[in-house]
Design a protein around this motif. Sequence first.
Motif, PDB file in Angstrom:
ATOM      1  N   GLY A 202     -45.139  29.245 -54.288  1.00 59.40           N
ATOM      2  CA  GLY A 202     -46.018  30.417 -54.382  1.00 59.40           C
ATOM      3  C   GLY A 202     -45.351  31.721 -54.030  1.00 59.40           C
ATOM      4  O   GLY A 202     -46.028  32.759 -53.963  1.00 59.40           O
ATOM      5  N   TYR A 203     -44.054  31.704 -53.829  1.00 63.33           N
ATOM      6  CA  TYR A 203     -43.352  32.922 -53.423  1.00 63.33           C
ATOM      7  C   TYR A 203     -43.296  33.935 -54.561  1.00 63.33           C
ATOM      8  O   TYR A 203     -42.933  33.594 -55.691  1.00 63.33           O
ATOM      9  CB  TYR A 203     -41.934  32.575 -52.971  1.00 63.33           C
ATOM     10  CG  TYR A 203     -41.032  33.771 -52.783  1.00 63.33           C
ATOM     11  CD1 TYR A 203     -41.257  34.678 -51.747  1.00 63.33           C
ATOM     12  CD2 TYR A 203     -39.963  33.999 -53.645  1.00 63.33           C
ATOM     13  CE1 TYR A 203     -40.436  35.770 -51.560  1.00 63.33           C
ATOM     14  CE2 TYR A 203     -39.129  35.098 -53.468  1.00 63.33           C
ATOM     15  CZ  TYR A 203     -39.367  35.973 -52.432  1.00 63.33           C
ATOM     16  OH  TYR A 203     -38.551  37.047 -52.265  1.00 63.33           O
TER      17      TYR A 203
ATOM     18  N   ARG B 206     -46.553  32.044 -45.583  1.00 57.57           N
ATOM     19  CA  ARG B 206     -45.447  31.277 -46.187  1.00 57.57           C
ATOM     20  C   ARG B 206     -45.064  31.835 -47.551  1.00 57.57           C
ATOM     21  O   ARG B 206     -43.887  31.829 -47.922  1.00 57.57           O
ATOM     22  CB  ARG B 206     -45.844  29.804 -46.317  1.00 57.57           C
ATOM     23  CG  ARG B 206     -45.956  29.060 -45.003  1.00 57.57           C
ATOM     24  CD  ARG B 206     -46.432  27.632 -45.232  1.00 57.57           C
ATOM     25  NE  ARG B 206     -45.474  26.856 -45.999  1.00 57.57           N
ATOM     26  CZ  ARG B 206     -44.633  25.959 -45.475  1.00 57.57           C
ATOM     27  NH1 ARG B 206     -44.634  25.749 -44.167  1.00 57.57           N
ATOM     28  NH2 ARG B 206     -43.801  25.279 -46.229  1.00 57.57           N
ATOM     29  N   ASP B 207     -46.048  32.329 -48.289  1.00 66.15           N
ATOM     30  CA  ASP B 207     -45.762  32.812 -49.648  1.00 66.15           C
ATOM     31  C   ASP B 207     -44.990  34.124 -49.665  1.00 66.15           C
ATOM     32  O   ASP B 207     -44.586  34.583 -50.735  1.00 66.15           O
ATOM     33  CB  ASP B 207     -47.075  32.971 -50.440  1.00 66.15           C
ATOM     34  CG  ASP B 207     -47.689  31.622 -50.786  1.00 66.15           C
ATOM     35  OD1 ASP B 207     -46.981  30.607 -50.654  1.00 66.15           O
ATOM     36  OD2 ASP B 207     -48.873  31.586 -51.177  1.00 66.15           O
ATOM     37  N   ASP B 208     -44.779  34.719 -48.489  1.00 68.00           N
ATOM     38  CA  ASP B 208     -43.942  35.918 -48.416  1.00 68.00           C
ATOM     39  C   ASP B 208     -42.462  35.574 -48.315  1.00 68.00           C
ATOM     40  O   ASP B 208     -41.620  36.473 -48.247  1.00 68.00           O
ATOM     41  CB  ASP B 208     -44.336  36.768 -47.209  1.00 68.00           C
ATOM     42  CG  ASP B 208     -45.724  37.360 -47.357  1.00 68.00           C
ATOM     43  OD1 ASP B 208     -45.978  37.991 -48.402  1.00 68.00           O
ATOM     44  OD2 ASP B 208     -46.557  37.178 -46.445  1.00 68.00           O
ATOM     45  N   PHE B 209     -42.145  34.275 -48.305  1.00 70.69           N
ATOM     46  CA  PHE B 209     -40.768  33.844 -48.113  1.00 70.69           C
ATOM     47  C   PHE B 209     -40.363  32.857 -49.209  1.00 70.69           C
ATOM     48  O   PHE B 209     -41.172  32.052 -49.667  1.00 70.69           O
ATOM     49  CB  PHE B 209     -40.609  33.178 -46.746  1.00 70.69           C
ATOM     50  CG  PHE B 209     -40.931  34.091 -45.598  1.00 70.69           C
ATOM     51  CD1 PHE B 209     -39.945  34.885 -45.030  1.00 70.69           C
ATOM     52  CD2 PHE B 209     -42.224  34.172 -45.111  1.00 70.69           C
ATOM     53  CE1 PHE B 209     -40.253  35.734 -43.977  1.00 70.69           C
ATOM     54  CE2 PHE B 209     -42.538  35.009 -44.064  1.00 70.69           C
ATOM     55  CZ  PHE B 209     -41.549  35.800 -43.501  1.00 70.69           C
TER      56      PHE B 209
END
Length: 456
Positions: free
Chosen positions: A404-405, A28-31
């Motif tokens: 957290g992105y 999720r943190d990659d988006f």
Amino acid sequence: MRRLFVPALVVLCTLIPPASGGGATLGRDDFQYCTDLKGAFKTNSLYTIHLSRAIVEKSRAWFADLRLLSAGGTEVPYVIIGEDHRGEPVKTYTLAITDYASRQESATITAKLPKDHRPISSIVLKTDDRDFHKKAVLSGSSDGKSWRILAERAIYDFSSQVDLRNTKILFKPSRYRYYRLKLVDVRSGGDHQQAIKLKYEGLDFSVNEVRKKALRIQRMEGVTSRSETKGAVYDRKVFLDVPVELDKAGNSVIILKADVPMERISFTLSNPYYSRAVRLLYSDRGEDDSYRSLSRSTIYRFTLAGRKEAKDYIEARSLKHRYYKIVIANKNNPPLDLQGLTLSWVRKNLYFIALNDGAAYSLCLGNTVLSRPDYELKRFITRDNLSRHTAQPVQTGPVTVNAGYVPAPSEGRNAKIEKLVLTVIIIILVLGMGFWLYRLVRKIAHENDSRGKPDG
């Protein structure tokens, strides 16, 4: 220097950022954004998600950065299909003319379709003539004897004065093979007609001097339609209170910050009469010199022989772009009273197969470096066979920002770094080769000098 050369190259190579591999595990943190799917999922069952306007606006073109992730971080394959319910492709038939009769103010043409044909919903008259205005009465028959009126329309061309032309006769889909077309001069005094009478705010835009004459028709074409299917479903984005500016030529210029794709742009106008050429452009940066042409067309509204004619939209299929520019050519006319604009695009739905019972899924988007995924599911679930599948609709929650992105370096930035590092490496190699050649030349010269000296 030789001792420093190789370590320097090693250090420089470590500065080149690694390429983002297609097989890297994503979380999720990659988006930048995610939305959670609502519902209880069963293994190997097919589900569908409507890609809402919020998802369209926040994702990249072609949904290149869209990923469906399970709670465990597994990337779930999907396929996106437009809700346009395509039927058979549009087909055009050339009608064979079987009879022609001409009178002083009318002409009648009888024609037939090929024996094997699909139902048609329009007939197009192909003619190079200009400046005409005729009433067209179209009838259909199964045997060429008993006739039924299908449509009464005006066909016209005023292109020497305004950009208006229509040679298409529309009607409900018909299975008739035989068609009879009667063309009648619109009555008015003398040998000329005042084709359109347009007055607005004291200005006269009437089209005059359309001469009565025989219309030379090269051929007649019958065209099928997609009306046999349910038709497309569209999503829309409406713009109200749109700022309109005038450029140096007096054209109305509208800039829309849209972030959506487009199939059609519709204009809401209060003017009773108008005919304007419109140019549509797009850009993803918004600078004046970054716009590229997308489409040119005409919008109009007027009354012709007591019948209202109107076209207040432009068809222009486009991928998602951040900005659209609309330029309306006013010439000497007052600017149009624009009350709103609507961008429409074919609704897109995402289909996926659940991996596990009771699993939780998130739809994530907003990544600048990911490439469009290539899942094999698209080979099994297609627009053509979709009606044979049963997909359960799934609702999505709000699209939220991931705290957290961390943005990944863009491909452009990586390319610049790589170019800089490679340039430095080349410079070092050239300097190293130059230094080596310099040492080699000196050594050869020294050896030659040593051989030339007499023994003492």
